[in-house]
Scaffold this motif. Structure first.
Motif, PDB file in Angstrom:
ATOM      1  N   LEU A  32       1.117  -1.226   0.241  1.00  0.00           N
ATOM      2  CA  LEU A  32       0.130  -0.085  -0.201  1.00  0.00           C
ATOM      3  C   LEU A  32       0.898   1.230   0.086  1.00  0.00           C
ATOM      4  CD1 LEU A  32      -3.246  -0.885   2.450  1.00  0.00           C
ATOM      5  CD2 LEU A  32      -2.915  -1.514   0.071  1.00  0.00           C
ATOM      6  N   LYS A  33       1.378   1.251   0.217  1.00  0.00           N
ATOM      7  CA  LYS A  33       2.932   2.049   0.194  1.00  0.00           C
ATOM      8  C   LYS A  33       2.718   3.035  -1.268  1.00  0.00           C
ATOM      9  CE  LYS A  33       6.895   0.765   3.316  1.00  0.00           C
ATOM     10  NZ  LYS A  33       7.904   0.020   3.549  1.00  0.00           N
ATOM     11  N   PHE A  34       2.818   2.980  -1.707  1.00  0.00           N
ATOM     12  CA  PHE A  34       2.653   3.027  -3.309  1.00  0.00           C
ATOM     13  C   PHE A  34       1.423   3.618  -4.112  1.00  0.00           C
ATOM     14  CE2 PHE A  34       7.216   1.905  -3.366  1.00  0.00           C
ATOM     15  CZ  PHE A  34       7.451   2.372  -3.302  1.00  0.00           C
ATOM     16  N   THR A  35       0.367   2.857  -3.308  1.00  0.00           N
ATOM     17  CA  THR A  35      -1.136   2.851  -3.397  1.00  0.00           C
ATOM     18  C   THR A  35      -1.532   4.776  -3.676  1.00  0.00           C
ATOM     19  OG1 THR A  35      -3.270   2.679  -3.454  1.00  0.00           O
ATOM     20  CG2 THR A  35      -2.539   2.634  -1.740  1.00  0.00           C
ATOM     21  N   SER A  36      -2.473   5.120  -4.888  1.00  0.00           N
ATOM     22  CA  SER A  36      -2.880   6.724  -5.137  1.00  0.00           C
ATOM     23  C   SER A  36      -4.266   6.548  -4.529  1.00  0.00           C
ATOM     24  CB  SER A  36      -2.772   6.556  -6.718  1.00  0.00           C
ATOM     25  OG  SER A  36      -3.417   6.311  -7.105  1.00  0.00           O
ATOM     26  N   VAL A  37      -5.338   5.382  -4.012  1.00  0.00           N
ATOM     27  CA  VAL A  37      -5.801   5.747  -3.309  1.00  0.00           C
ATOM     28  C   VAL A  37      -6.726   5.276  -2.210  1.00  0.00           C
ATOM     29  CG1 VAL A  37      -7.277   4.664  -5.891  1.00  0.00           C
ATOM     30  CG2 VAL A  37      -8.863   6.052  -3.741  1.00  0.00           C
ATOM     31  N   LEU A  38      -6.878   4.633  -0.989  1.00  0.00           N
ATOM     32  CA  LEU A  38      -6.787   3.944  -0.938  1.00  0.00           C
ATOM     33  C   LEU A  38      -8.869   3.733   0.361  1.00  0.00           C
ATOM     34  CD1 LEU A  38      -5.619   1.371   2.011  1.00  0.00           C
ATOM     35  CD2 LEU A  38      -5.336   3.354   3.167  1.00  0.00           C
ATOM     36  N   TYR A  39      -9.672   2.718  -0.111  1.00  0.00           N
ATOM     37  CA  TYR A  39     -10.888   2.543   0.743  1.00  0.00           C
ATOM     38  C   TYR A  39     -10.648   1.840   1.639  1.00  0.00           C
ATOM     39  CZ  TYR A  39     -11.624   3.039  -4.167  1.00  0.00           C
ATOM     40  OH  TYR A  39     -11.756   4.287  -5.425  1.00  0.00           O
ATOM     41  N   LEU A  40     -11.404   2.499   2.985  1.00  0.00           N
ATOM     42  CA  LEU A  40     -12.302   1.599   4.025  1.00  0.00           C
ATOM     43  C   LEU A  40     -13.601   1.317   4.659  1.00  0.00           C
ATOM     44  CD1 LEU A  40      -9.515   5.051   5.860  1.00  0.00           C
ATOM     45  CD2 LEU A  40      -8.602   1.804   5.116  1.00  0.00           C
ATOM     46  N   TRP A  41     -12.637   0.319   4.439  1.00  0.00           N
ATOM     47  CA  TRP A  41     -14.589  -0.506   4.412  1.00  0.00           C
ATOM     48  C   TRP A  41     -15.138  -0.641   5.850  1.00  0.00           C
ATOM     49  CZ3 TRP A  41     -15.982  -0.625   0.289  1.00  0.00           C
ATOM     50  CH2 TRP A  41     -14.988  -0.727  -1.343  1.00  0.00           C
ATOM     51  N   THR A  42     -16.087   0.378   6.017  1.00  0.00           N
ATOM     52  CA  THR A  42     -17.079   0.560   7.627  1.00  0.00           C
ATOM     53  C   THR A  42     -18.118  -1.119   7.585  1.00  0.00           C
ATOM     54  OG1 THR A  42     -19.423   1.284   6.397  1.00  0.00           O
ATOM     55  CG2 THR A  42     -17.482   2.294   6.948  1.00  0.00           C
ATOM     56  N   GLU A  43     -18.205  -0.952   8.757  1.00  0.00           N
ATOM     57  CA  GLU A  43     -19.382  -2.359   9.407  1.00  0.00           C
ATOM     58  C   GLU A  43     -20.464  -3.121   7.512  1.00  0.00           C
ATOM     59  OE1 GLU A  43     -22.614  -4.212  11.593  1.00  0.00           O
ATOM     60  OE2 GLU A  43     -21.550  -2.770  12.361  1.00  0.00           O
ATOM     61  N   LYS A  44     -20.915  -1.933   7.160  1.00  0.00           N
ATOM     62  CA  LYS A  44     -22.293  -1.728   6.095  1.00  0.00           C
ATOM     63  C   LYS A  44     -21.303  -1.332   4.817  1.00  0.00           C
ATOM     64  CE  LYS A  44     -25.871   1.569   7.730  1.00  0.00           C
ATOM     65  NZ  LYS A  44     -24.971   2.209   9.988  1.00  0.00           N
ATOM     66  N   GLY A  45     -20.536  -1.299   4.699  1.00  0.00           N
ATOM     67  CA  GLY A  45     -19.457  -1.898   3.280  1.00  0.00           C
ATOM     68  C   GLY A  45     -18.916  -3.632   3.474  1.00  0.00           C
ATOM     69  N   ALA A  46     -18.378  -4.091   4.649  1.00  0.00           N
ATOM     70  CA  ALA A  46     -18.084  -5.252   4.949  1.00  0.00           C
ATOM     71  C   ALA A  46     -19.510  -6.171   4.871  1.00  0.00           C
ATOM     72  CB  ALA A  46     -18.424  -5.297   6.527  1.00  0.00           C
ATOM     73  N   TRP A  47     -20.371  -5.892   5.294  1.00  0.00           N
ATOM     74  CA  TRP A  47     -22.238  -6.196   4.911  1.00  0.00           C
ATOM     75  C   TRP A  47     -22.533  -6.869   3.295  1.00  0.00           C
ATOM     76  CZ3 TRP A  47     -26.719  -4.980   2.881  1.00  0.00           C
ATOM     77  CH2 TRP A  47     -27.647  -6.389   2.754  1.00  0.00           C
ATOM     78  N   LEU A  48     -22.344  -5.379   2.168  1.00  0.00           N
ATOM     79  CA  LEU A  48     -22.442  -5.394   1.105  1.00  0.00           C
ATOM     80  C   LEU A  48     -21.561  -6.754   0.137  1.00  0.00           C
ATOM     81  CD1 LEU A  48     -23.181  -1.724  -0.153  1.00  0.00           C
ATOM     82  CD2 LEU A  48     -24.853  -3.648   0.669  1.00  0.00           C
ATOM     83  N   HIS A  49     -19.971  -6.528   1.432  1.00  0.00           N
ATOM     84  CA  HIS A  49     -19.306  -7.493   0.484  1.00  0.00           C
ATOM     85  C   HIS A  49     -20.009  -8.656   0.352  1.00  0.00           C
ATOM     86  CE1 HIS A  49     -16.273  -4.762  -1.569  1.00  0.00           C
ATOM     87  NE2 HIS A  49     -16.136  -3.771  -0.185  1.00  0.00           N
TER      88      HIS A  49
END
Length: 234
Positions: A69-86
């Motif tokens: 992740l050191k060189f990534t230009s965008v980082l997604y952080l998932w909430t509980e609701k996001g985890a539920w959708l996945h």
């Protein structure tokens, strides 16, 4: 499930894509593919946070992160609701089991529980109610689609149903009435019966008059009522 390094964003716990994938026993590519395919269902600030630019640099500098992740230009952080959708998209036993563990052991921290003020409690109740309404609407929509599918299947089945015994008798009676109407000669009538039954089979593409579809019974009766033998019988 391994102990997860807590990450908070806007006062709530979140997970990186890598942490979520490892928890679900999946690959980050699968998580990203789910997100891309169902992007219209995910709402930023509700299901995930997207870190870019200075915010992302501050996040990287404030904690130890995976080398990938050191060189990534965008980082997604998932909430509980996001985890539920996945979990819903993956729809595997492992994903649902992992989701339940995440909710119990990570997202909903049980230590140091603080009492809510009346206003805070009201906000929590309202948010919970809104989530329930959203989920209810989704269930109602799915049930509506299921009912439509059942109706379509029923219609297909109905289209293939052939005449029952009583309906066969109605068609036989109509045929007999027509033959006796056009012919007074008992010796000629058997020929007319054979002719009209043969034409019914040709007209409705069946091997027997019994195989005429129920939905075509009225058409068959009208056909018989208007039937004219090939040879006019005096």
């Amino acid at each position: 499930m391994n102990q997860l390094q807590p990450i908070t964003k806007n006062g709530q716990r979140v997970l990186t894509t890598l942490q979520l994938a490892e928890s679900f026993g999946a690959d980050t590519k699968i998580i990203n593919r789910n997100f891309q395919r169902n992007s219209d269902r995910y709402v930023q600030g509700k299901h995930y946070f997207s870190l870019t630019g200075e915010e992302l640099r501050e996040f990287k500098g404030s904690r130890q992160i995976d080398d990938s992740l050191k060189f990534t230009s965008v980082l997604y952080l998932w909430t509980e609701k996001g985890a539920w959708l996945h979990a819903k998209s993956l729809n595997t036993d492992q994903a649902w089991d992992a989701y339940e563990m995440l909710v119990d052991d990570y997202y909903r921290v049980k230590e140091n529980v603080t009492s809510l003020s009346k206003d805070q409690a009201l906000v929590t109740v309202l948010r919970t109610t809104a989530d329930l309404v959203e989920n209810y609407d989704s269930v109602v929509k799915e049930q509506h689609e299921l009912r439509k599918l059942v109706i379509q299947v029923d219609q297909k089945v109905e289209e293939q149903i052939t005449l029952d015994h009583g309906e066969q008798r109605r068609l036989q009676k109509a045929i007999a009435t027509k033959v006796y109407e056009v012919c007074d000669d008992p010796e000629e009538r058997p020929k007319l019966f054979r002719e009209i039954y043969r034409e019914i089979k040709d007209r409705f593409a069946v091997t027997s008059y019994k195989d005429v579809k129920r939905k075509e019974l009225q058409s068959a009766i009208r056909y018989v009522e208007n039937w004219i033998p090939r040879k006019v019988v005096s």
